[in-house]
Design an enzyme around this catalytic site. Sequence first.
Site, PDB file in Angstrom:
ATOM      1  N   ARG A 100      -3.250  19.520  23.087  1.00  0.00           N
ATOM      2  CA  ARG A 100      -3.044  19.138  21.680  1.00  0.00           C
ATOM      3  C   ARG A 100      -2.045  17.992  21.674  1.00  0.00           C
ATOM      4  O   ARG A 100      -0.985  18.076  22.300  1.00  0.00           O
ATOM      5  CB  ARG A 100      -2.503  20.294  20.845  1.00  0.00           C
ATOM      6  CG  ARG A 100      -2.060  19.793  19.467  1.00  0.00           C
ATOM      7  CD  ARG A 100      -1.858  20.862  18.460  1.00  0.00           C
ATOM      8  NE  ARG A 100      -3.118  21.451  18.066  1.00  0.00           N
ATOM      9  CZ  ARG A 100      -3.249  22.272  17.022  1.00  0.00           C
ATOM     10  NH1 ARG A 100      -2.204  22.562  16.281  1.00  0.00           N
ATOM     11  NH2 ARG A 100      -4.410  22.797  16.717  1.00  0.00           N
ATOM     12  N   LYS A 106      12.582  13.221  27.978  1.00  0.00           N
ATOM     13  CA  LYS A 106      13.249  12.217  28.837  1.00  0.00           C
ATOM     14  C   LYS A 106      12.336  11.012  29.052  1.00  0.00           C
ATOM     15  O   LYS A 106      12.608  10.161  29.887  1.00  0.00           O
ATOM     16  CB  LYS A 106      13.593  12.842  30.195  1.00  0.00           C
ATOM     17  CG  LYS A 106      14.537  14.027  30.109  1.00  0.00           C
ATOM     18  CD  LYS A 106      14.676  14.682  31.482  1.00  0.00           C
ATOM     19  CE  LYS A 106      15.272  16.079  31.368  1.00  0.00           C
ATOM     20  NZ  LYS A 106      15.050  16.862  32.584  1.00  0.00           N
ATOM     21  N   HIS A 109     -11.081  18.304  16.345  1.00  0.00           N
ATOM     22  CA  HIS A 109     -10.594  19.644  16.711  1.00  0.00           C
ATOM     23  C   HIS A 109     -11.861  20.478  16.965  1.00  0.00           C
ATOM     24  O   HIS A 109     -12.239  21.333  16.165  1.00  0.00           O
ATOM     25  CB  HIS A 109      -9.763  20.209  15.558  1.00  0.00           C
ATOM     26  CG  HIS A 109      -8.936  21.411  15.897  1.00  0.00           C
ATOM     27  ND1 HIS A 109      -9.085  22.125  17.075  1.00  0.00           N
ATOM     28  CD2 HIS A 109      -7.931  22.032  15.210  1.00  0.00           C
ATOM     29  CE1 HIS A 109      -8.215  23.128  17.081  1.00  0.00           C
ATOM     30  NE2 HIS A 109      -7.503  23.088  15.963  1.00  0.00           N
ATOM     31  N   ARG A 116      -2.221  29.276  15.793  1.00  0.00           N
ATOM     32  CA  ARG A 116      -3.543  29.840  16.072  1.00  0.00           C
ATOM     33  C   ARG A 116      -4.160  29.325  17.371  1.00  0.00           C
ATOM     34  O   ARG A 116      -4.607  30.097  18.226  1.00  0.00           O
ATOM     35  CB  ARG A 116      -4.518  29.520  14.922  1.00  0.00           C
ATOM     36  CG  ARG A 116      -4.355  30.392  13.713  1.00  0.00           C
ATOM     37  CD  ARG A 116      -4.648  29.587  12.469  1.00  0.00           C
ATOM     38  NE  ARG A 116      -3.531  28.708  12.247  1.00  0.00           N
ATOM     39  CZ  ARG A 116      -2.489  29.044  11.478  1.00  0.00           C
ATOM     40  NH1 ARG A 116      -2.517  30.154  10.809  1.00  0.00           N
ATOM     41  NH2 ARG A 116      -1.451  28.242  11.359  1.00  0.00           N
ATOM     42  N   THR A 117      -4.208  28.002  17.513  1.00  0.00           N
ATOM     43  CA  THR A 117      -4.947  27.420  18.639  1.00  0.00           C
ATOM     44  C   THR A 117      -4.279  27.773  19.971  1.00  0.00           C
ATOM     45  O   THR A 117      -4.936  28.198  20.917  1.00  0.00           O
ATOM     46  CB  THR A 117      -5.047  25.888  18.471  1.00  0.00           C
ATOM     47  OG1 THR A 117      -5.479  25.613  17.140  1.00  0.00           O
ATOM     48  CG2 THR A 117      -6.021  25.291  19.454  1.00  0.00           C
TER      49      THR A 117
HETATM   50  N1   CP Z   1      -6.194  25.651  12.828  1.00  0.00           N
HETATM   51  C1   CP Z   1      -5.200  25.258  13.655  1.00  0.00           C
HETATM   52  O1   CP Z   1      -5.370  24.342  14.455  1.00  0.00           O
HETATM   53  O2   CP Z   1      -4.037  25.942  13.506  1.00  0.00           O
HETATM   54  P1   CP Z   1      -2.759  25.755  14.431  1.00  0.00           P
HETATM   55  O3   CP Z   1      -2.181  24.396  14.125  1.00  0.00           O
HETATM   56  O4   CP Z   1      -1.828  26.877  14.065  1.00  0.00           O
HETATM   57  O5   CP Z   1      -3.214  25.828  15.865  1.00  0.00           O
END
Ligand code: CP
Length: 292
Positions: free
Chosen positions: A80, A58, A110, A30-31
Amino acid sequence: MSDVNEREIKKLPTLRGKTVVNLFFEDSTRTRISFELAAKRLSADVINFAAKGSSVSKGESLKDTAQTLEAMGADAIVLRHGSSGSAHRLAHSGWVQSAVINAGDGSHEHPTQALLDAMTIRQALLIHPMGKDLSGKKVLIVGDISHSRVARSNLILLRALGAIVATCGPATLVPRSLEPNGGIYYSLDRAIEEFAPDAVLMLRIQSERMEASFFPTEREYSRVWGMNSARLSRLGDAAIVLHPGPMNRGLEIDAASADSSKSRILDQVQNGVAVRMAVLFHLLAGEKEGTR
Ligand code: CP
């Protein structure tokens, strides 16, 4: 931005000439995709970087990876990472000049997920998305709070918007230190009855972050803390159910609940694109000063 996504041509020229790098050291559906879509809908160029298959294998560090991508012209880095604090470190270390957006750092935060959750709750409870606040609205966050960056960001944002937020789950997964203003429940049945939430945010069990056993069995977890049809029927008529995804269907939420009329899970996904467009717009189309 939401309105733009309803148009036939879902595109604005605002970020033409800008480059957004999705720098993902952890898996995401999603993100990552919604940030990519958001950037493209604002006409930015997008580079998707996944640690798997890159020179990270590496031994290349976050600093060197980020500086390498910035040298290629990145204006924003969407990060992320599995380490809590990584986005803050990248944004404030002086390693890069790009805007840095936290797309999830370990168990810490998040923020864009919380923004899209708040937008979804406002929409569902008929509060205008740009309306005043969530004063007095009750949100119950259920499940693996300990390992959840979604829970932490939502606790900050929803409380800032005036909501009453309670947490619920096994004692092993619900830290008392977060001090939710709506209290802590160890039974979902009791939370539904006594707290009477307007919105219930079910969380994923994050097995990948667990180094111990936090509940007896999955069956036991689902029986005591899972959302199911019986519990759904005891929620208020206007109450809604959310889940940030990915879902473990049958564990924290059953299929009937996930697909029910009370579920706003796909609205969350849809709103994620608009929210991330707004974040990119704010950071890249606005003033440089104070954008971090
Ligand atoms: N909600 C969320 O962060 O989903 P993903 O891990 O798929 O990005």
